[in-house]
Structure formats: C-alpha cells, structure tokens
Design a protein around this motif. Structure first.
Motif, short mmCIF file in Angstrom:
data_model
loop_
_atom_site.label_atom_id
_atom_site.label_comp_id
_atom_site.label_asym_id
_atom_site.label_seq_id
_atom_site.Cartn_x
_atom_site.Cartn_y
_atom_site.Cartn_z
N ILE A 327 0.82 -1.20 0.00
CA ILE A 327 0.00 0.00 0.00
C ILE A 327 0.86 1.27 0.00
CG2 ILE A 327 -1.62 1.35 1.40
CD1 ILE A 327 -2.92 -0.86 -0.18
N SER A 328 2.00 1.20 0.66
CA SER A 328 2.88 2.36 0.70
C SER A 328 3.83 2.40 -0.48
CB SER A 328 3.69 2.34 2.00
OG SER A 328 4.50 1.19 2.05
N MET A 359 -5.46 -8.86 1.96
CA MET A 359 -6.55 -8.13 2.59
C MET A 359 -6.49 -6.65 2.24
SD MET A 359 -6.34 -10.25 6.18
CE MET A 359 -7.34 -9.15 7.18
N GLN A 360 -5.30 -6.08 2.25
CA GLN A 360 -5.14 -4.67 1.86
C GLN A 360 -5.55 -4.46 0.41
OE1 GLN A 360 -0.96 -4.49 3.09
NE2 GLN A 360 -1.52 -2.83 4.48
N LEU A 361 -5.13 -5.39 -0.44
CA LEU A 361 -5.45 -5.30 -1.87
C LEU A 361 -6.96 -5.39 -2.09
CD1 LEU A 361 -4.57 -5.15 -4.80
CD2 LEU A 361 -4.07 -7.60 -4.73
N TYR A 388 -8.05 -3.18 10.64
CA TYR A 388 -8.89 -1.99 10.51
C TYR A 388 -9.13 -1.63 9.05
CZ TYR A 388 -9.27 -0.60 15.42
OH TYR A 388 -9.60 -0.54 16.74
N SER A 389 -8.09 -1.72 8.24
CA SER A 389 -8.22 -1.28 6.84
C SER A 389 -9.01 -2.25 5.99
CB SER A 389 -6.83 -1.08 6.23
OG SER A 389 -6.15 -2.32 6.13
N ILE A 392 -13.40 -3.98 8.16
CA ILE A 392 -14.57 -3.11 8.36
C ILE A 392 -15.45 -3.04 7.11
CG2 ILE A 392 -15.29 -0.72 8.80
CD1 ILE A 392 -12.79 -0.53 10.65
N MET A 393 -14.84 -3.00 5.93
CA MET A 393 -15.62 -2.88 4.69
C MET A 393 -15.93 -4.23 4.05
SD MET A 393 -14.01 0.50 2.87
CE MET A 393 -12.33 -0.08 3.02
N ALA A 394 -15.45 -5.32 4.65
CA ALA A 394 -15.69 -6.65 4.10
C ALA A 394 -17.16 -7.02 4.22
CB ALA A 394 -14.84 -7.68 4.83
#
Length: 640
Positions: A327-328, A359-361, A388-389, A392-394
């Motif tokens: 992500i960074s 998960m980030q992807l 957290y990233s 929550i939106m899953a």
C-alpha cells in the motif's frame, strides 16, 4: 564399457588461449571423451589454431557468423553423444585428473545430478590480481550442496558453469525453447539444472579460471550483473532450492478438476504467497472443493512451492507481485490496475482474501471499484492496521476459531458487528485416499520396524520453532527409558537449521540416528500413519486425528496437552494451542504426557478412534465449504 564424456567448447576470437585449453583436455588421465569445439564465427586465427591440433576425438564445427556463445554451446550439445556433459571455456584449463575425479564422484553418488570442483584463478594482468584472488577464495568457500543452496538463496552464485560435469539425462530435461538464456555465462541454465538435481564440489582444484579484460564477464559486466540479479530475485529459484524435496514428491494428477466456466459465482482467491503451512494448505483444499462444487475460482498470489499443487489439479493461478507493505509502495495503482484487468478478464464478482497484502489489496479494490470481498482471518498474528483497513468494509469476516473471533470483536467492536462468523479449517477423508500408499518412511529413514515413532509436524517459524525445540528436549529425556523410540520432525522454515543442529546433538549423544528432520512434505499422511503419537497444532492436529492417532497439542500460543474426549471443548476453544494455551511449552510436561501414552497402548487406540470420529463429525471439509458458498451467495444477493 567406460562412460563417454562430451566436452563442448564454444569459442570466439580465442586464438591467444585456445591451444593451451585444448591441450589440457588431451592430457586428461581419463581417455574416453569427445571434444566438440564450436567456432562461433571467429574473425582471428582461432579456426587455424584448432585445425593444427590433430586427434580423432576432436570435432570442429564452424558457424558462418557470430551468434553468441550460448547459441554455439547449444549447437554443440545437439551433437553430444556422451553420458556426461561439460561446457569448457576456450581460455581456461582443466587439471589432468579432472575428468577422472568428477566422473568417479558421479558414479559413486547417483543421487546427484552434477558435480563441480574447486578452482584456481589466474591472470597475466596485474590490475586483475586482487580480483582474481577474491574470486578464487569466495568460489572455493562453498562446497557442500547445503552451502551452495544457502549462497544462491542469499543472492550469490558460487559455481562457475564450466566447472560442472552434468549427467546428460539431466540436461535433456531442460526445455531450451522456453529459456531466454540471455547470458553467455549460462547462469539461467545453471539455476534450472540446480532446481532439478543436487550439486556439490569435489574438494580438489581441477579447473583454472583465466581472468583477462577481453573475457565475456569483463566486456559485459554491467549487463551481466543486472541479469544475474534479476534471475536470483525470481522467487521460483529460491522456492525450488529451499523446498527441493517437496517439489520432487509432487505427483502428476491424471484427472484434472473440471471447471464450470458458466458459474454465476466467480471468485478471485487472494493469498500473499503459497508457502508450506496450514493457511496455504487450507486455501489449496478450499479452492479445490469450491471448483468441484461448481464455483469458478482463480487464485491470485505472488507464488510459492504450494502453487505447484494447484497447477497439478489444473487450477488457474495468476501471479500478482504482492508484499505486505504494498500500500505504501509507488506501484500501488499499477497493482490495482493489474488486478482489475484480471477481474474483468475472468468476470470476477467476488474476492476472497486471506493474509496481510491480500486483505489490503481487496479493500483497495472495493474502495476504487466496489468489488465485494470476504476475509478469512487465520490467527492472532494480524497487525491492527491490516484488520482496521480490511475487515470493516468486508461483506463477511470468517474467523477460523473462537479466540480469533473474540480478538476481532475486541479490537473492532461495533465496526464489524454481525459480520464475523466462525468457520474452522476443515479436513477431508480425501486426503487419506490421495495419500501415497507405497510410501515407506521406515525404510527411507532406516527406522526399525519394531521402533516407536513420535512425529512433530509444523512450519518451523515463530513460536512453533521454540515448540519443536522443547519437544526435542522432552524427547531426549525419554531416551534413557525408551531406547527404541525415534522422533521425526516434518516441516520447514527459518528455524529448520537450528532444529537440525539440535537433532545432530541428540544423535551424537546416543551414537545413533534417532531424530530425523525431513523438511516440508507434500504428503504428510505416511508420517502420521507410522507414528504412535503426533505432536502439533491446528491443521496438524486435525489431520492426525483423522489418521486415528493421539495428539499432544502445542502451538504458537503454547502447550494445550493431549486432545481427548474430556478436553475436546477447551482444546477447540484454544485451537489446539495455536490461538490460546494452558501454559508455555514445558519439556517435563510434554515428556510426562508422551510417556503416559507410550505405556498405555490401549489408551492410545481409544483416543485415536474417538479423535477420528470427532474430527469427521465436526471438521468435515464438505460441510464447511457449503457454509462458505452460502456466504458467497448471500454477499452477491445483497448487491442485487
């Protein structure tokens, strides 16, 4: 009849050194060889020099124009008739006994596909003298296969290709049409051969390596270093070296899984890497079961040894260069575009992700393209930032145990209310049917038929390495009372080298090989079946119970003890020591529990029979996959 050795010497503008190099072949103590010299369109007197040396064993091939030494070598290889092959440089020198000693080694060590040797490095140019000394010392530092393996994994190639004597049957397995072979040094070919066969060095200086400014390395140093670095960064090289025995065990699956191309549920299964471990095994088995049930699944991953199992079933794997901090990374948007193209081409409508980068992807894909995703959290080791990233939106978060669910709810509270469901990693009786029936681990490891076996199985990483170390200590305490008891450690990872050293200490202590560290295995079932007791956690515990064996649970969180009908509820809540534990691993406690089970064979059988029945009722993979498919259906239905 004595084996024939084919020596292939590609040359280009080499008149200054050719004669000395050829003479070193003519002076060999072993006489049954052929020398195929391929003149790669030389513009000097190379052809004239070669033609002046008369020997019926020398064959000269003149190429009309310069094509490169790799091309010239392959042209010579087509003419090779020998049982063994050497690629000799036209400016280097072989010691008179080189062929004799290297051939002797390969005849005495049929398990090795090739053999190298120590070198001397020499030069007439004093400006290269220090460089020469360094090359000689560092090349001669790596001798054993293990040393060579570690060097390559570490990013350094400790073998000069011309020092090798290679079995032709091994060379014949290389698909040269699929190889770019950009470097005339044959680095790519060397790495391909090392994937297929072990190599070590004869501990004698048999090859003299000449350094001069007209040499290929010196003329193309920048491009050479760039290409070598690129080749060594290929994860498939390190995977093949680290998991060499694992790859060798892979079986060819004749009946590939039939894919339902018209399925309405089309899943991109994301996992950071496919190493050898419980999470990776779960993803492989889940993917296979989903496809068998008509779900269309494509796996996106950076790769790893377990990827080969997916390929063996005909499951589509797409490489995505993921890492945990992507992500960074400046390549973030390029990565998202790459994956979005995959989603569009495969008509994906749902993503199922498992580890950190995955998960980030998945969460980024949702933010940008509103592609729904499901998360499976496999343990307590996930960083808060990742949870957290992504959670929550899953659409749904699957926890593989009660402690994982409690951890998620404690950290994320109302943000994931109603989203978390526990679906444990399951096992299937299919694994018993698929297991190799012909495997005889007692014969392979030289363990007597009447000996008892304790099997510890785990990835040797994190706290599980410490657990393996404590198990070995407890085992050593039992040897005074149980003389005919062996220990087998199945697993690989960063901690393996340390465990191997401790195993060696125990073996030397009793003057017998009683501890066997066998590394990662494709098929662990034969090891379970031959064992009296299995020590492990998580998936190992479930697989062991399915084999009707008593389990002593110990994992990342600590010691949980024997799994019995009386302790089953607390064991499941702790996920057999992997997500919670009764205490830290304790050698005296483990030794006591092992001793009790060894001395009570009836209890072992009773516990084993109960464990198999309990496992089949509560951890049936088919039922668990049905639950996951229902989650997929509910997620897609909510979008309509």
């Amino acid at each position: 009849m004595r084996p024939l050795i084919s020596i292939i010497m590609p040359v280009y503008n080499c008149e200054a050194f050719m004669e000395e190099s050829i003479r070193s072949i003519l002076e060999q103590t072993y006489r049954n060889w052929e020398l195929i010299i391929v003149n790669d369109g030389s513009e000097d007197k190379t052809e004239e020099k070669i033609s002046g040396i008369k020997d019926v064993r020398i064959r000269l091939v003149n190429l009309k124009q310069h094509q490169g030494l790799t091309y010239a070598f392959l042209e010579g290889y087509k003419l090779a008739k020998g049982d063994f092959v050497i690629r000799h440089d036209g400016d280097d020198i072989s010691a008179p006994n080189r062929l004799e000693l290297q051939l002797k080694y390969l005849l005495e060590n049929p398990q090795d596909g090739m053999v190298s040797c120590l070198i001397s490095c020499f030069t007439r140019d004093q400006s290269l003298a220090k460089d020469c000394t360094f090359v000689e010392r560092i090349q001669n530092h790596y001798v054993t296969y293990e040393d060579i393996q570690k060097a390559i994994i570490g990013g350094f190639i400790p073998i000069l290709f011309p020092t090798l004597m290679i079995r032709k049957e091994l060379m014949d397995k290389v698909n040269f049409e699929n190889k770019t072979l950009e470097l005339d040094d044959h680095v790519e070919l060397l790495l391909e051969l090392i994937k297929m066969g072990k190599v070590r060095k004869v501990e004698a200086i048999l090859y003299s390596y000449r350094r001069h400014k007209d040499a290929y390395h010196m003329q193309n140093e920048k491009e050479y270093n760039k290409q070598v670095s690129k080749l060594l960064k290929d994860p498939s090289v390190k995977n093949h070296l680290q998991y060499n025995d694992f790859y060798k065990e892979l079986k060819v699956i004749e009946n590939k899984i039939q894919v339902n191309e018209k399925s309405n549920i089309r899943v991109l299964m994301l996992i950071d890497a496919l190493n050898v471990g419980g999470t990776e095994t779960h993803v492989v088995n889940l993917t296979r079961k989903l496809i068998q049930r008509g779900v269309y699944v494509v796996v996106g991953t950076s790769g790893g040894p377990t990827e080969a199992i997916l390929h063996s079933y005909g499951i589509k794997v797409i490489k995505i260069p993921m890492d945990t901090d992507y992500i960074s990374n400046k390549k973030k948007f390029g990565m998202l575009k790459l994956v979005k193209n995959i989603i569009d081409e495969e008509k994906i409508n749902l993503v199922h992700c498992h580890l950190f980068a995955s998960m980030q992807l998945a969460s980024e894909l949702y933010r940008m393209y509103k592609i729904p995703y499901v998360v499976t959290v496999h343990g307590l080791f996930y960083p808060n930032s990742v949870l957290y990233s992504s959670c929550i939106m899953a659409s749904k978060v699957i926890a593989v145990s009660e402690p994982v669910k409690e951890m998620l709810e404690a950290k994320l509270e109302d943000k994931i209310k109603g989203k978390v469901v526990v679906i444990q990693n399951g096992v299937s009786t299919d694994m018993l049917k698929d297991s190799s029936r012909s495997a005889d681990i007692r014969r392979e490891l030289s363990i007597p038929r009447n000996a008892g076996i304790l099997c510890y199985c785990s990835r040797l990483d994190w706290n599980k390495t410490d657990a393996a170390r404590v198990f070995l200590f407890s085992y050593s305490q039992l040897l005074g009372q149980f003389h005919n008891l062996h220990a087998v450690i199945v697993g690989d990872g960063p901690g393996k080298e340390g465990i191997e050293k401790e195993a060696q200490v125990i073996n030397e202590m009793v003057n017998e090989k009683v501890v066997h560290v066998v590394g990662a295995k494709v098929d662990v079932i034969p090891y379970y079946k031959e064992s009296e007791i299995i020590i492990g956690t998580g998936r190992v515990a479930l697989e062991g119970m399915l084999c009707s064996k008593p389990i002593i649970a110990v994992g990342n969180q600590g010691y949980a003890g024997p799994i019995t009908e009386r302790t089953r509820d607390i064991q499941w809540k702790m996920y057999f020591g992997d997500h919670d534990a009764l205490e830290k691993p304790n050698a005296a406690r483990i030794a006591r529990d092992i001793k009790h089970l060894i001395l009570n064979p009836e209890a072992r059988k009773k516990i084993g029979d109960w464990g198999k029945s309990w496992c089949e009722r509560n951890f049936n993979n088919d039922e668990l996959v049905r639950e996951i498919i229902q989650i997929y259906k509910n997620t897609l239905s909510d979008l309509r």
